[in-house]
Design a protein around this motif. Structure first.
Motif, mmCIF file in Angstrom:
data_model
loop_
_atom_site.group_PDB
_atom_site.id
_atom_site.type_symbol
_atom_site.label_atom_id
_atom_site.label_comp_id
_atom_site.label_asym_id
_atom_site.label_seq_id
_atom_site.Cartn_x
_atom_site.Cartn_y
_atom_site.Cartn_z
ATOM 1 N N ILE A 66 0.874 -1.163 0.000
ATOM 2 C CA ILE A 66 0.000 0.000 0.000
ATOM 3 C C ILE A 66 0.918 1.222 0.000
ATOM 4 O O ILE A 66 1.521 1.558 1.016
ATOM 5 N N TYR A 67 1.066 1.854 -1.143
ATOM 6 C CA TYR A 67 1.995 2.967 -1.268
ATOM 7 C C TYR A 67 1.389 4.259 -0.724
ATOM 8 O O TYR A 67 0.210 4.560 -0.938
ATOM 9 N N ARG A 68 2.241 5.006 -0.053
ATOM 10 C CA ARG A 68 1.902 6.349 0.406
ATOM 11 C C ARG A 68 2.862 7.326 -0.254
ATOM 12 O O ARG A 68 4.081 7.119 -0.240
ATOM 13 N N VAL A 69 2.325 8.394 -0.817
ATOM 14 C CA VAL A 69 3.118 9.398 -1.516
ATOM 15 C C VAL A 69 2.893 10.743 -0.828
ATOM 16 O O VAL A 69 1.753 11.144 -0.596
ATOM 17 N N ASP A 70 3.996 11.441 -0.500
ATOM 18 C CA ASP A 70 3.913 12.747 0.150
ATOM 19 C C ASP A 70 4.611 13.793 -0.708
ATOM 20 O O ASP A 70 5.751 13.579 -1.147
ATOM 21 N N ILE A 71 3.932 14.901 -0.933
ATOM 22 C CA ILE A 71 4.436 15.977 -1.779
ATOM 23 C C ILE A 71 4.133 17.309 -1.098
ATOM 24 O O ILE A 71 3.084 17.479 -0.480
ATOM 25 N N GLY A 72 5.041 18.262 -1.224
ATOM 26 C CA GLY A 72 4.777 19.601 -0.719
ATOM 27 C C GLY A 72 5.538 19.913 0.550
ATOM 28 O O GLY A 72 6.519 19.252 0.897
ATOM 29 N N SER A 73 5.063 20.913 1.259
ATOM 30 C CA SER A 73 5.759 21.440 2.422
ATOM 31 C C SER A 73 5.780 20.441 3.573
ATOM 32 O O SER A 73 4.805 19.729 3.821
ATOM 33 N N ASP A 74 6.908 20.405 4.288
ATOM 34 C CA ASP A 74 7.034 19.582 5.485
ATOM 35 C C ASP A 74 6.703 20.355 6.763
ATOM 36 O O ASP A 74 6.806 19.810 7.863
ATOM 37 N N ASP A 75 6.310 21.600 6.619
ATOM 38 C CA ASP A 75 5.940 22.412 7.775
ATOM 39 C C ASP A 75 4.681 21.823 8.418
ATOM 40 O O ASP A 75 3.647 21.683 7.747
ATOM 41 N N PRO A 76 4.721 21.476 9.700
ATOM 42 C CA PRO A 76 3.545 20.854 10.345
ATOM 43 C C PRO A 76 2.364 21.792 10.509
ATOM 44 O O PRO A 76 1.285 21.352 10.907
ATOM 45 N N ASN A 77 2.536 23.068 10.174
ATOM 46 C CA ASN A 77 1.450 24.031 10.327
ATOM 47 C C ASN A 77 0.725 24.344 9.022
ATOM 48 O O ASN A 77 -0.238 25.120 9.032
ATOM 49 N N VAL A 78 1.181 23.760 7.911
ATOM 50 C CA VAL A 78 0.483 24.026 6.651
ATOM 51 C C VAL A 78 -0.711 23.076 6.521
ATOM 52 O O VAL A 78 -0.744 22.013 7.142
ATOM 53 N N PRO A 79 -1.709 23.442 5.731
ATOM 54 C CA PRO A 79 -2.865 22.564 5.525
ATOM 55 C C PRO A 79 -2.496 21.322 4.729
ATOM 56 O O PRO A 79 -1.463 21.280 4.044
ATOM 57 N N VAL A 80 -3.363 20.315 4.807
ATOM 58 C CA VAL A 80 -3.121 19.027 4.157
ATOM 59 C C VAL A 80 -4.279 18.683 3.231
ATOM 60 O O VAL A 80 -5.450 18.918 3.554
ATOM 61 N N LEU A 81 -3.936 18.126 2.080
ATOM 62 C CA LEU A 81 -4.913 17.496 1.190
ATOM 63 C C LEU A 81 -4.570 16.016 1.122
ATOM 64 O O LEU A 81 -3.457 15.647 0.743
ATOM 65 N N LEU A 82 -5.520 15.170 1.501
ATOM 66 C CA LEU A 82 -5.341 13.722 1.494
ATOM 67 C C LEU A 82 -6.199 13.133 0.381
ATOM 68 O O LEU A 82 -7.419 13.350 0.345
ATOM 69 N N LEU A 83 -5.584 12.382 -0.528
ATOM 70 C CA LEU A 83 -6.292 11.751 -1.648
ATOM 71 C C LEU A 83 -6.194 10.243 -1.527
ATOM 72 O O LEU A 83 -5.106 9.696 -1.327
ATOM 73 N N VAL A 84 -7.342 9.570 -1.653
ATOM 74 C CA VAL A 84 -7.417 8.119 -1.482
ATOM 75 C C VAL A 84 -8.176 7.520 -2.655
ATOM 76 O O VAL A 84 -9.189 8.072 -3.108
ATOM 77 N N GLY A 85 -7.696 6.398 -3.143
ATOM 78 C CA GLY A 85 -8.386 5.672 -4.207
ATOM 79 C C GLY A 85 -8.337 4.181 -3.962
ATOM 80 O O GLY A 85 -7.534 3.688 -3.175
ATOM 81 N N GLY A 86 -9.217 3.452 -4.640
ATOM 82 C CA GLY A 86 -9.160 2.000 -4.598
ATOM 83 C C GLY A 86 -9.634 1.383 -3.305
ATOM 84 O O GLY A 86 -9.224 0.269 -2.968
ATOM 85 N N VAL A 87 -10.507 2.054 -2.556
ATOM 86 C CA VAL A 87 -11.042 1.457 -1.323
ATOM 87 C C VAL A 87 -11.864 0.222 -1.657
ATOM 88 O O VAL A 87 -11.805 -0.789 -0.960
ATOM 89 N N HIS A 88 -12.626 0.305 -2.735
ATOM 90 C CA HIS A 88 -13.387 -0.846 -3.222
ATOM 91 C C HIS A 88 -12.682 -1.402 -4.462
ATOM 92 O O HIS A 88 -12.490 -0.677 -5.446
ATOM 93 N N GLY A 89 -12.318 -2.655 -4.396
ATOM 94 C CA GLY A 89 -11.491 -3.245 -5.441
ATOM 95 C C GLY A 89 -12.112 -3.230 -6.815
ATOM 96 O O GLY A 89 -11.396 -3.152 -7.826
ATOM 97 N N LEU A 90 -13.442 -3.309 -6.889
ATOM 98 C CA LEU A 90 -14.098 -3.304 -8.192
ATOM 99 C C LEU A 90 -14.115 -1.921 -8.828
ATOM 100 O O LEU A 90 -14.227 -1.803 -10.051
#
Length: 366
Positions: A66-90
């Motif tokens: 299960i790959y996780r990809v992180d892009i952008g600022s490492d500052d813990p105070n910046v906002p986050v966008l989390l994108l998820v796909g493939g929860v249902h295999g079909l």
């Protein structure tokens, strides 16, 4: 086509490939091409793109990461966008949309100065294939027969739809919840770890979980799925909806709470929403993109003869259209997260927007 083994691989990808023999690679190309595409994409990603394995799913033939990809600022105070796909295999198109957007982003990172500036103000985390075992086996559930979207420890307040709302009769039937009180499934635990690591303490965070298979239109769902009362941050959802419609008035999405259609047990995003907002002063808005697969079936009825045809566009031109049609919305979410201070409602606006949201979405239940 260049073989993956001949590329200069990201160390994480390289480690995965070393453990695979040629038979496993053939199986992946046949049964899980999305994972192969993702690995090839990440193998050539810029150095500042971080890749790690959030979890793994062992099958008889192969162990799937299960790959996780992180892009952008490492500052813990910046906002986050989390994108998820493939929860249902079909619903393979969900992963394909996330991977398509990632591919576009990685190419633009090489030349787009505006994007580089934007990425300094936001952090993006992607789990493009959360349920690789289900996708490999071509089934909705994970390899244990559990529907990952019915597997959180949360119970519907009201009568849920029979079977569809989650059932514990048998793992051989769809929508099986498993035993979330004991522990969620490994795929969900991997996602939960990412949520707990990335979202609490942030001033603002958004998530988009990409699915298909419901209705004639593309819909943006938000919590709750377990009850018909509005979520605490409903004013922020209304504000997001308004700036989207003002910026893109010709869009075709329908924004609405999932509870307008049916109640479910064990909804993942209900669970994470309550967890994050219980422990954080920031704002977390989880969204689900529900691509209307009935349109694809109406235009190509013979898709009903194939299991994948119920949930994915099979005609090449429609498939390409779907892959490009959602890129604008994901770009919008990235910009909205980075600029959240400019549109999140202040105290005097929040009351007004909350009332507007209740009138718009909950008039019949209030």
């Amino acid at each position: 086509m260049t073989e993956l083994k001949n590329l200069t691989l990201h160390p994480v990808i390289s480690d995965q490939q070393k453990g695979r023999d040629s038979r496993q690679r053939r199986l992946l190309r046949s049964f899980l091409p999305e994972l192969v595409q993702l690995e090839r994409l990440l193998a050539e990603a810029p150095q500042r793109v971080q890749v790690r394995v959030a979890g793994s799913v062992p099958l008889k033939q192969v162990t799937l990461p299960i790959y996780r990809v992180d892009i952008g600022s490492d500052d813990p105070n910046v906002p986050v966008l989390l994108l998820v796909g493939g929860v249902h295999g079909l619903e393979r198109i969900g992963s394909q949309v996330v991977i398509s957007w990632l591919e576009s982003l990685l190419v633009r990172m090489k030349w787009d100065a505006g994007l580089k500036g934007l990425l300094e103000r936001v952090h993006i985390t992607l789990l493009p294939v959360l349920n690789p075992g289900g996708m490999y086996l071509n089934q909705r559930s994970n390899p244990n027969g559990v529907d990952l979207m019915r597997n959180a420890p949360i119970t519907a307040q009201g009568e849920s739809t029979f079977l569809l709302g989650g059932q514990r009769v048998s793992r051989r039937l769809p929508w099986y919840t498993g035993s979330p009180e004991q522990s969620m499934e490994p795929e969900n635990l991997a996602l939960e770890q990412v949520v707990h690591e990335m979202l609490p303490g942030r001033p603002f965070s958004l998530s988009l979980d990409c699915h298909s298979g419901f209705g004639w239109q593309d819909q943006i769902w938000f919590p709750y799925a377990y009850r018909r009362r509005p979520m605490r941050r409903i004013a922020s959802v209304m504000a997001l909806k308004l700036i989207w419609e003002q910026a893109y008035p010709n869009h075709r999405y329908v924004f609405e709470p999932q509870s307008q259609h049916y109640l479910t047990h064990g909804d993942l995003w209900d669970h994470f929403y309550k967890q994050v907002n219980r422990t954080s002063n920031g704002t977390f808005i989880p969204l689900t993109l529900e691509m209307g697969s009935w349109r694809w079936i109406r235009k190509r009825p013979r898709q009903l003869l194939r299991l994948n045809g119920l949930f994915n566009p099979l005609a090449p031109h429609r498939h390409q259209r779907v892959l490009r049609s959602h890129l604008t919305f994901i770009d919008f979410l990235m910009s909205a997260a980075a600029s959240h201070e400019a549109w999140l409602p202040a105290m005097e606006q929040e009351s007004m927007l909350r009332e507007a949201a209740i009138m718009h979405w909950y008039r019949e239940t209030s």
